[in-house]
Motif scaffolding. Structure first.
Motif, short mmCIF file in Angstrom:
data_model
loop_
_atom_site.label_atom_id
_atom_site.label_comp_id
_atom_site.label_asym_id
_atom_site.label_seq_id
_atom_site.Cartn_x
_atom_site.Cartn_y
_atom_site.Cartn_z
N MET A 1 33.34 31.43 56.59
CA MET A 1 34.20 30.61 55.72
C MET A 1 35.35 30.00 56.53
N LYS A 2 35.73 28.78 56.18
CA LYS A 2 36.88 28.12 56.83
C LYS A 2 38.00 27.98 55.80
N VAL A 3 39.21 28.30 56.22
CA VAL A 3 40.38 28.07 55.36
C VAL A 3 41.44 27.37 56.19
N PRO A 4 41.56 26.04 56.04
CA PRO A 4 42.57 25.32 56.82
C PRO A 4 43.97 25.70 56.34
N PHE A 5 44.97 25.41 57.15
CA PHE A 5 46.34 25.70 56.75
C PHE A 5 46.75 24.83 55.55
N VAL A 6 46.44 23.54 55.66
CA VAL A 6 46.56 22.65 54.49
C VAL A 6 45.31 21.78 54.45
N ASP A 7 44.98 21.23 53.29
CA ASP A 7 43.81 20.38 53.15
C ASP A 7 44.20 19.13 52.36
N LEU A 8 44.70 18.13 53.09
CA LEU A 8 45.13 16.91 52.40
C LEU A 8 43.94 16.12 51.88
N GLY A 9 42.80 16.28 52.52
CA GLY A 9 41.60 15.55 52.09
C GLY A 9 41.24 15.87 50.65
N ALA A 10 41.37 17.13 50.26
CA ALA A 10 40.95 17.55 48.92
C ALA A 10 41.69 16.76 47.85
N GLN A 11 43.02 16.62 48.00
CA GLN A 11 43.76 15.95 46.93
C GLN A 11 43.51 14.44 46.95
N HIS A 12 43.29 13.88 48.14
CA HIS A 12 43.07 12.43 48.18
C HIS A 12 41.67 12.04 47.72
N ARG A 13 40.71 12.89 47.97
CA ARG A 13 39.36 12.57 47.47
C ARG A 13 39.38 12.44 45.94
N ALA A 14 40.12 13.33 45.29
CA ALA A 14 40.16 13.31 43.83
C ALA A 14 40.88 12.06 43.30
N LEU A 15 41.81 11.51 44.07
CA LEU A 15 42.62 10.39 43.57
C LEU A 15 42.29 9.07 44.25
N ARG A 16 41.24 9.06 45.04
CA ARG A 16 40.94 7.93 45.90
C ARG A 16 40.95 6.59 45.13
N LYS A 17 40.26 6.58 44.00
CA LYS A 17 40.11 5.33 43.25
C LYS A 17 41.47 4.86 42.73
N GLU A 18 42.19 5.76 42.10
CA GLU A 18 43.52 5.42 41.54
C GLU A 18 44.47 4.91 42.61
#
Ligand SMILES: *Cc1c(COP(=O)(O)O)cnc(C)c1O
Length: 382
Positions: A1-18
């Motif tokens: 398993m990988k656990v990054p320190f922060v994951d900015l990709g996760a929040q931007h993927r969800a809001l990409r369209k907006e």
């Protein structure tokens, strides 16, 4: 398993369209400097924090620097700042030509120690900058009282505390001004740099609007020697979209902190301490062990990102050797610097990831990679 320190990709993927829609609207209007998106974000963010006005600027450092300038703090003045903070808090004071006067922090919250503030006062002290470190509001009651008695201005460094509360109020409620950063990894982050100063004081707000824009309110008229430090319009458009999700993200951070607390509670690892009446928003989840560097390496070898905030206090940075404060000057800050490690923390972190991090911390303790520190004032391996 990988656990990054922060994951900015996760929040931007969800809001990409907006976000793309909001940014595209700015491009289509070709209104790239200030304008309605910046005005609208300033209104939304001020109202979110419960403050009358916000002035968008280019970064958190500029927010602090311009707040000091707007209050006429400069050469010959002293400004009290905690020794345990990100360097920007002190740099802002240096940028306006004033002298940062460092003080130690409280061993439980790591926030500015009001007793130390009182001892640091001189005839030149003009202001104090409490930092709401890691996402928890500082001891603003005691600091406010000292400041009031000594005639000091309070400027809140809220760069890590978007949405944090004390007694139901958010940053901006205690200082003449509160300064925010929208650096991407902050609780509310832009797609680049950004910052804001919040204030209920109309005079300060007026000065800030001038200073960030070449000292000008009207074209060709320059009434102060200002700078170019405007919040970028594309960033304001993205921030407006993201602000609508901030409360949910902060709740997710608080949920993750609770899981960490449940799973690490019986290990003896010192966990973040939450003061009375505080809503901590866990910009960082900072724990303490005897050898944080060894723990970080151990976690890294198992796919887990960890960090240090901050491994070198301000007075031990080369940039501030001129303060002439060596090791031993601020014992609580130094003990913290030697024992802190920040575990992965971001709104989208999964329960299984939190469990994995805790399992690996426990296995590091069991195999003697590090030991616990049993008192908040303990000193680490160094
Ligand atoms: C991030 C941060 C700043 C500076 O913000 P920038 O936007 O990176 O300039 C200032 N103070 C504290 C406590 C911070 O964490």
């Amino acid at each position: 398993m990988k656990v990054p320190f922060v994951d900015l990709g996760a929040q931007h993927r969800a809001l990409r369209k907006e976000i793309l829609e909001a940014v595209t609207a700015v491009i289509d209007r070709t209104a790239f400097i200030l304008g309605e998106e910046v005005d609208a974000f300033e209104e939304d963010f001020a109202s979110y924090q419960g403050v009358d006005h916000a002035v968008g600027v280019a970064s958190g450092l500029d927010a602090l620097t311009l707040a000091l300038r707007a209050m006429d703090v400069g050469v010959g003045d002293e400004v009290v700042v905690p020794a345990n903070t990100f360097v920007a808090t002190a740099l802002a004071v240096s940028q306006v030509g004033a002298t940062p006067v460092l003080v130690d922090v409280d061993p439980l919250s790591f926030n500015l120690d009001p007793g130390a503030l009182e001892e640091a006062l001189t005839g030149r002290t003009r202001a104090v900058i409490p930092v709401h470190l890691y996402g928890q509001i500082a001891d603003v009651d005691a600091i406010g009282e000292i400041a009031q008695n000594a005639g000091l201005m309070v400027i809140e460094d809220a760069a890590q505390a978007h949405g944090a509360e004390y007694m139901g109020k958010r940053a901006g409620a205690w200082g003449r001004a509160a300064c925010f950063s929208f650096y991407p990894a902050k609780n509310l982050g832009a797609l680049g740099d950004g910052g804001a100063v919040l204030s209920n004081d109309e005079e300060i707000v007026k000065r800030l609007r001038l200073l960030r824009n070449y000292g000008s309110e009207r074209k060709y008229e320059h009434v102060a020697k200002g700078v170019n430090s405007r919040l970028d319009t594309l960033q304001a458009a993205a921030l407006r979209v993201k602000l609508r999700h901030l409360d949910k993200w902060n709740e997710q951070r608080r949920w993750a902190a609770k899981i960490y607390g449940d799973l690490l509670g019986d290990t003896g690892v010192l966990l973040p301490s939450v003061g009375p009446e505080r809503r901590h928003v866990y910009h960082l989840f900072v724990v303490r062990v005897s050898d944080p560097v060894a723990l970080q390496a151990y976690l890294a070898s198992r796919g887990i990102g960890a960090g240090f905030h901050y491994p070198r206090p301000i007075h031990l940075l080369d940039a501030y050797s001129d303060l002439g404060r060596g090791r031993g000057s601020f014992p609580v800050t130094e003990a913290a610097a030697d024992t802190i490690v920040s575990l992965p923390m971001y709104p989208e972190i999964k329960e299984a990831q939190l469990a994995y991090v805790c399992e690996q911390v426990k296995s590091a303790l069991a195999s003697g990679v590090t030991t616990i520190v049993d008192t908040p004032s303990a000193v680490g391996a160094g």
